[in-house]
Design a protein around this motif. Sequence first.
Motif, PDB file in Angstrom:
ATOM      1  N   TRP B  34       0.787  -1.234   0.000  1.00 13.59           N
ATOM      2  CA  TRP B  34       0.000   0.000   0.000  1.00 13.59           C
ATOM      3  C   TRP B  34       0.817   1.283   0.000  1.00 13.59           C
ATOM      4  N   ILE B  36       3.216   2.768  -1.705  1.00 12.63           N
ATOM      5  CA  ILE B  36       3.382   3.608  -2.881  1.00 12.63           C
ATOM      6  C   ILE B  36       2.064   4.261  -3.273  1.00 12.63           C
ATOM      7  N   LEU B  37       0.953   3.609  -2.971  1.00 10.57           N
ATOM      8  CA  LEU B  37      -0.348   4.199  -3.289  1.00 10.57           C
ATOM      9  C   LEU B  37      -0.643   5.376  -2.375  1.00 10.57           C
ATOM     10  N   SER B  40       1.525   8.190  -3.587  1.00 13.12           N
ATOM     11  CA  SER B  40       1.015   8.716  -4.856  1.00 13.12           C
ATOM     12  C   SER B  40      -0.209   9.597  -4.629  1.00 13.12           C
ATOM     13  N   LEU B  41      -1.102   9.118  -3.777  1.00 15.08           N
ATOM     14  CA  LEU B  41      -2.326   9.883  -3.548  1.00 15.08           C
ATOM     15  C   LEU B  41      -2.004  11.223  -2.897  1.00 15.08           C
ATOM     16  N   SER B  43       0.745  12.814  -3.217  1.00 12.54           N
ATOM     17  CA  SER B  43       1.443  13.670  -4.167  1.00 12.54           C
ATOM     18  C   SER B  43       0.462  14.369  -5.105  1.00 12.54           C
ATOM     19  N   LEU B  44      -0.712  13.802  -5.281  1.00 11.75           N
ATOM     20  CA  LEU B  44      -1.725  14.408  -6.147  1.00 11.75           C
ATOM     21  C   LEU B  44      -2.557  15.448  -5.416  1.00 11.75           C
ATOM     22  N   ARG B  57     -10.873   6.232   1.073  1.00 11.27           N
ATOM     23  CA  ARG B  57     -11.729   6.211  -0.122  1.00 11.27           C
ATOM     24  C   ARG B  57     -10.895   6.179  -1.395  1.00 11.27           C
ATOM     25  N   GLY B  58      -9.707   6.793  -1.332  1.00  9.67           N
ATOM     26  CA  GLY B  58      -8.912   6.941  -2.544  1.00  9.67           C
ATOM     27  C   GLY B  58      -8.107   5.718  -2.921  1.00  9.67           C
ATOM     28  N   ILE B  59      -8.003   4.779  -2.028  1.00 10.88           N
ATOM     29  CA  ILE B  59      -7.227   3.579  -2.321  1.00 10.88           C
ATOM     30  C   ILE B  59      -8.152   2.383  -2.289  1.00 10.88           C
ATOM     31  N   ARG B  60      -8.440   1.874  -3.471  1.00 18.10           N
ATOM     32  CA  ARG B  60      -9.414   0.804  -3.631  1.00 18.10           C
ATOM     33  C   ARG B  60      -8.942  -0.451  -2.911  1.00 18.10           C
TER      34      ARG B  60
END
Lengths: 139, 139
Positions: B34, B36-37, B40-41, B43-44, B57-60
């Motif tokens: 998890w 890196i996700l 990544s999230l 960073s966005l 919510r953002g990580i399925r």
Amino acid sequence: MAEIHGRPYAMTGRGPVLTPCAPHDVLARLGDKWTILVMSLLSLAPGNQLRFSDLRRGIRGISQRMLTLTLRNLERDGLLTRHYFPEVPPRVEYALTEMGRSMLPALEGFTAWIRSNWPSIEAARAAYDSRGEPGADGT
Amino acid sequence: MAEIHGRPYAMTGRGPVLTPCAPHDVLARLGDKWTILVMSLLSLAPGNQLRFSDLRRGIRGISQRMLTLTLRNLERDGLLTRHYFPEVPPRVEYALTEMGRSMLPALEGFTAWIRSNWPSIEAARAAYDSRGEPGADGT
DNA sequence: CGTCAATGGTTACTAATGGATACCTACGAT
DNA sequence: ATCGTAGGTATCCATTAGTAACCATTGACG
């Protein structure tokens, strides 16, 4: 549509939604205990090529089985090739492929960041551990 | 003395000898399912900052527990900070630190390599598997 | 002749870890 | 009474890492 790590993401009312993807897959392989050491050792070798027993001797603490499994995985991913010579005693040469060599600069870029930030990471860990528990309620 | 990943290595009669080191430690964290996700999230996100439930919510597919553990580890490494607001209902903001942001370009460089080579990797795997060679998992 | 070492593995087994699932807290708003 | 928030805890299962032993070949040693 916007992308994250090369995959499109759908905007919900609240933000992007990510799912496990290729980068995770590759990083998981590099993150296992031995893979990066095998790649590193091959990157140092003349011709990016070594025998099984050179790798075994060159990686402190790796067992025969773990080295075999690591090499199989890298071969499966196309990052190295395996050449078996049916001599006596048998000889097996492992060599980085073109793709394997092409990964080295990116890997080096990343490990460069790690080198410059490793002291900060260790300091952060020490500080965190000495603070005791995070305390969800601030206690 | 020559170095590999920032550590000196000793030449034996046959070549360098490597031992597990800092890069492995960091890559092992990024390689878990998890981390890196989460990075990544964040960073966005505007301000590289999100609430717990936005990340959830953002990580399925991530469970509450796994998200908590992942965030704790990243906080411990100094890559993000946790700010608890004792409101009702409680609110917690997770934000990348300066060090966390400084990692993003190196990470992006690496994921760029993965993006361009992912088709080759998948092709290599398919070819390897269809050759019926011994499984990499020992089976 | 018998045994040893060196090569590059494989098999069987055990220990450690990662992750999933379920259920628990506390608080105020509805 | 129930929801939503941000977690904690307890338990179970699957995967992984690691150890030890074994295999097959052949030349060298005695």
